[in-house]
Design a protein around this motif. Structure first.
Motif, short mmCIF file in Angstrom:
data_model
loop_
_atom_site.label_atom_id
_atom_site.label_comp_id
_atom_site.label_asym_id
_atom_site.label_seq_id
_atom_site.Cartn_x
_atom_site.Cartn_y
_atom_site.Cartn_z
N LEU A 212 0.83 -1.21 0.00
CA LEU A 212 0.00 0.00 0.00
C LEU A 212 0.86 1.26 0.00
O LEU A 212 0.55 2.24 -0.68
N SER A 213 1.97 1.23 0.76
CA SER A 213 2.84 2.41 0.84
C SER A 213 3.50 2.73 -0.49
O SER A 213 3.90 3.86 -0.74
N ARG A 214 3.62 1.72 -1.38
CA ARG A 214 4.22 1.92 -2.69
C ARG A 214 3.16 1.82 -3.79
O ARG A 214 3.39 1.24 -4.83
N SER A 215 2.02 2.40 -3.55
CA SER A 215 0.94 2.32 -4.53
C SER A 215 0.41 3.72 -4.82
O SER A 215 0.80 4.70 -4.18
N SER A 216 -0.50 3.81 -5.77
CA SER A 216 -1.16 5.09 -6.07
C SER A 216 -2.54 5.13 -5.44
O SER A 216 -3.38 5.96 -5.81
N ASP A 217 -2.80 4.25 -4.49
CA ASP A 217 -4.06 4.24 -3.77
C ASP A 217 -4.21 5.53 -2.96
O ASP A 217 -3.23 6.09 -2.48
N ASP A 218 -5.46 5.99 -2.79
CA ASP A 218 -5.71 7.19 -2.00
C ASP A 218 -5.24 7.04 -0.55
O ASP A 218 -4.99 8.03 0.13
N TRP A 219 -5.15 5.80 -0.10
CA TRP A 219 -4.77 5.53 1.29
C TRP A 219 -3.30 5.14 1.42
O TRP A 219 -2.91 4.49 2.38
N GLN A 220 -2.49 5.56 0.46
CA GLN A 220 -1.05 5.27 0.50
C GLN A 220 -0.41 5.75 1.79
O GLN A 220 0.42 5.06 2.39
N TYR A 221 -0.81 6.94 2.23
CA TYR A 221 -0.19 7.51 3.44
C TYR A 221 -0.48 6.67 4.67
O TYR A 221 0.31 6.66 5.63
N ILE A 222 -1.61 5.94 4.67
CA ILE A 222 -1.93 5.07 5.82
C ILE A 222 -0.92 3.94 5.90
O ILE A 222 -0.45 3.57 6.98
#
Length: 632
Positions: free
Chosen positions: A315-325
Motif C-alpha cells: 500500500l505504501s508503494r501504490s497510487s491508492d488514496d490511502w497510500q499515506y496510511i
C-alpha cells in the motif's frame, strides 16, 4: 422468517401519499394529515400523537408514513423537530414489533418498516450528539442489536450497523453501546468477514425472479433494471462491510476489545477488505489496521504477521488514496522498540523507495520523516545493514557533498548525466538491455539529488529495462522512486504504466488496476482523449479479478464443482468419491495459483536478445512511431 419472506412478494415500493386525503381521512393519528396542519401547535401535537400510537396501530398507511419520514431524515438529518416529538421511541417499537411478530411483518407492506425505522435512527444520529443521546434514552440499542444479529435479513443488518456505529462514535453514548461490548464486537467481526460472501449467495448469485422482492425494491427504489440492481447491491455490500469496520474502529480507538479484534485470522482478512472503487470514502480494512498500530497490543499483533506487514508495504508503494496510511503504519511499527526489529527487514525494503518523496496530498516532508526513522534504527554506521546503507549515502553523505558544489560544477554534471543517459538509450535501442541498465545506474550515481526531473526519467527508464528482463520487483522499486520524484507525486504517466505492468507480472491485480487508472488519468490531463488500447486491456483484465464478490464467487464455484464431481460414476463408493473430491480441489487450487502466472500486458512483445539486426531496425522504426515503450 427468511423463507417466509421469499414466499411473500411485494409488488412495488411503498407509496408516500395519504391515500384517503384530507376530507375523507378517518384516522385521528394520520401522519400526513398532521403534517398538513397549518397551526404549528396542533401540528406538533398531532405528530407526537402519531409517533406514540403508530406502533400500536395496524394500517396500510404505516409504510407510507415511514417512507416519508425516511426521505425527510435523509434530507434534513439535523432538524430537531421529529427527534423532539418521540420519533426514536416510535422507531424502536416498530423494529421490535417486526422482529417478534412475523404475521404482522408479512402483512400489507410492513416488511419495509424495520429497514426504514433503523435507517431513520441512523440518519438522525449521524451528525448530532444530542440526537444520539435521545435515541439511546428511547431504547433503540436492543432492537438494533437484534437486527445486527440477522433476525430479518442482511438489508436490515446494513442499516442497523450504520446506526450503532453513529451511536458508538460519541463519547456520551459510547458506553451505552459498550454495555453489549462482546456481543457487538463479535457480531461486527463476523459481519465484516462474511457479509460479501453472504450477499453474493443470498442475492447476487440468485436468479432475477428468485430474489426477495422487497430487497430489489429497496435497492433500486423500484425503478432500476437488473444491471442497476446488481450495481447497487454491490455498493450496499461494500457499505455493510465498511460500516462494520467503522463500528469496530469505535472500540479500537478506545483500546477496547483488542484481544478480539487482533485475532490472527481477522487481521489477515483485513488486508483484503478494500473500500476500493465502490466505497472510495472508506479506507476499508487498512483504516482499522492503522488504529490498531496506535496501540501497543495492536502493534505487537501486527508485527507478528509478515503477511499484514507486506500488505502495508504494498500500500505504501501504490497510487491508492490511502497510500499515506500504509506509510504511517510502517513508521509506527518501526518507532516501537518492541516491534521494530521484527519488521525492519520487510518495512525498510518498502520505505527505502520513498525517501525522496517530498509531499503526499496535504502531508509534507514525507521522505524526510521516513529517512529520520530509518536512520534512527541503527545510529552506528559500522552496523548499518545493506538496505539502510543507501539511506545514509543518499541523504547524509551525498547531500552534504552536493551542498559544496558550485553552480558551474552542477551544470557540468547535468551535461555529463545527459551524455551517459544518451549512451544508455542507445544501448537499449540496440537490444542491449542489461548494458543499458548499468549505464542508467551510472547516470543516477552522478546525477545530483536536486535534479529531480532528470532522476525521475532515469529511474523510469530503469524500470522499463527490468520489465523486459522479467524482474518485476526491481521494476516496481524503480518506478516507485520515479513517481516519488514527480511533481505532484504519482503523476508521471510512463512510470505509472510501467509499475502497472510490473504489478501485473506478480499477479497483484488491485495495485496494477490502480496504477493503470492513474495512467489513463494522466493521459487525459495531457490532452490525449484516446485511451491506449493496452491500458484498456489491462483494466478489463483486472476489473473482474478485483470485483468485490470475486472471492465469494470463487468459493461458490469451488463448492459446486466439488459437489458435482464424479457423484454418479462413484455411486456408493464413498472412499473413491472422497479421493476424487480431493483431487478436484487440488486441481482447482492449482488453477487458481496459475492466475498469478499470466503474462503481463505490454504494448508489444520485445525479446531483446533474440532479435537480429534486421528485426532491430524494424523495431527502431517502430520506436520512432511510438508503437513500443521506449526510454524517455
Amino acid at each position: 422468517m427468511k423463507s417466509q419472506m421469499k414466499k411473500k412478494r411485494v409488488s412495488s415500493t411503498p407509496n408516500t401519499r395519504c391515500n384517503t386525503g384530507d376530507k375523507h381521512c378517518i384516522n385521528p393519528c394520520c401522519f400526513f394529515c398532521s403534517m398538513k396542519e397549518t397551526d404549528a401547535c396542533l401540528r406538533r401535537e398531532g405528530l407526537a400523537t402519531c409517533f406514540r400510537e403508530m406502533p400500536h396501530g395496524d394500517t396500510h398507511e404505516h409504510v407510507s408514513a415511514l417512507s416519508g419520514l425516511w426521505h425527510i431524515a435523509m434530507s434534513q438529518p439535523n432538524d430537531p423537530k421529529f427527534p423532539s416529538l418521540g420519533i426514536f421511541k416510535c422507531m424502536a417499537s416498530l423494529i421490535h414489533k417486526g422482529i417478534n411478530d412475523t404475521l404482522w411483518l408479512l402483512t400489507n407492506q410492513n416488511i419495509y418498516i424495520p429497514y426504514y425505522a433503523a435507517h431513520i435512527i441512523g440518519s438522525y444520529t449521524m451528525n448530532k450528539e444530542n440526537f444520539a443521546q435521545l435515541a439511546v434514552q428511547s431504547g433503540v440499542i436492543p432492537p438494533l442489536l437484534e437486527l445486527l444479529r440477522g433476525k430479518i435479513s442482511w438489508v436490515e443488518q446494513r442499516v442497523a450497523v450504520r446506526a450503532l456505529g453513529h451511536l458508538a462514535s460519541y463519547k456520551s453514548t459510547f458506553e451505552s453501546v459498550a454495555c453489549h461490548e462482546q456481543d457487538v464486537v463479535n457480531l461486527a467481526l463476523n459481519l465484516a468477514s462474511t457479509c460479501l460472501e453472504f450477499v453474493y449467495v443470498d442475492f447476487i448469485a440468485v436468479k432475477e425472479n428468485k430474489r426477495v422482492e422487497y430487497h430489489r425494491n429497496l435497492i433500486t427504489r423500484g425503478i432500476g433494471d437488473l444491471e442497476m440492481e446488481n450495481r447497487k447491491a454491490e455498493e450496499w455490500a461494500s457499505q455493510l462491510q465498511c460500516w462494520s469496520l467503522y463500528l469496530l474502529n469505535c472500540f479500537a480507538c478506545k483500546d477496547r476489545s483488542l484481544d478480539l479484534i487482533c485475532k490472527k485470522v481477522f487481521l489477515k482478512d483485513l488486508c483484503y477488505m478494500w473500500g476500493g472503487l465502490i466505497n472510495h470514502t472508506s479506507p476499508g480494512g487498512v483504516g482499522l489496521i492503522r488504529i490498531l498500530c496506535y496501540s501497543k497490543v495492536g502493534r505487537k499483533s501486527i508485527a507478528e504477521l509478515p503477511k499484514v506487514v507486506n500488505s502495508l508495504g504494498n500500500l505504501s508503494r501504490s497510487s491508492d488514496d490511502w497510500q499515506y496510511i500504509g506509510i504511517d503504519c510502517l513508521l509506527l511499527l518501526l518507532k516501537d522498540p518492541d516491534t521494530r526489529y521484527k519488521v525492519v527487514d520487510i518495512a525498510s525494503s518498502y520505505l527505502i523507495d520513498l525517501i525522496e518523496l517530498k509531499s503526499l496530498g496535504d502531508k509534507s516532508n514525507v521522505g524526510e520523516t521516513i529517512t529520520k526513522v530509518l536512520l534512527s534504527l541503527k545510529p552506528n554506521r559500522l552496523k548499518v545493514g545493506a538496505a539502510l546503507q543507501e539511506v545514509v549515502d543518499l541523504n547524509v553523505e551525498r547531500r552534504n557533498k552536493e551542498k559544496l558544489l558550485a553552480e558551474e560544477k552542477l551544470e557540468e554534471t547535468r551535461v555529463l548525466v545527459g551524455l551517459i543517459k544518451q549512451q544508455a538509450n542507445h544501448m537499449f535501442r540496440l537490444g542491449k538491455v542489461e548494458e543499458a541498465l548499468l549505464k542508467y545506474a551510472e547516470a543516477l550515481g552522478v546525477c545530483p539529488l536536486r535534479f529531480r526531473k532528470e532522476r525521475m526519467v532515469i529511474y523510469s527508464n530503469k524500470a522499463q529495462c527490468h520489465i523486459l528482463l522479467k524482474n518485476a520487483d526491481s521494476a516496481i522499486s524503480d518506478s516507485t522512486r520515479a513517481l516519488c520524484l514527480s511533481n505532484p507525486a504519482n503523476t508521471h504517466g510512463k512510470s505509472l504504466w510501467r509499475r502497472s505492468q510490473a504489478y501485473d507480472m506478480k499477479g497483484m491485480a488491485k495495485e496494477s488496476l490502480m496504477d493503470c487508472i492513474m495512467f489513463i488519468n494522466s493521459c487525459i490531463k495531457s490532452g490525449d482523449v484516446k485511451i491506449p488500447y493496452h491500458a484498456a486491456r489491462m483494466i478489463s483484465k483486472h476489473m473482474d479479478a478485483t470485483w468485490l464478490f470475486a472471492t465469494a464467487r470463487s468459493k461458490v464455484e469451488k463448492t459446486q464443482e466439488l459437489n458435482h464431481v464424479s457423484r454418479e460414476e462413484n455411486g456408493g463408493n464413498h472412499e473413491e468419491q472422497a479421493r476424487d473430491d480431493h483431487k478436484a480441489l487440488m486441481m482447482m487450487e492449482k488453477r487458481n495459483n496459475q492466475v498469478h502466472g499470466l503474462s503481463t500486458i505490454i504494448e508489444e512483445p520485445f525479446h531483446a536478445k533474440e532479435i537480429g539486426r534486421r528485426k532491430m531496425e524494424r523495431e527502431s522504426r517502430r520506436f520512432k512511431k511510438g508503437v513500443v515503450a521506449r526510454p524517455t
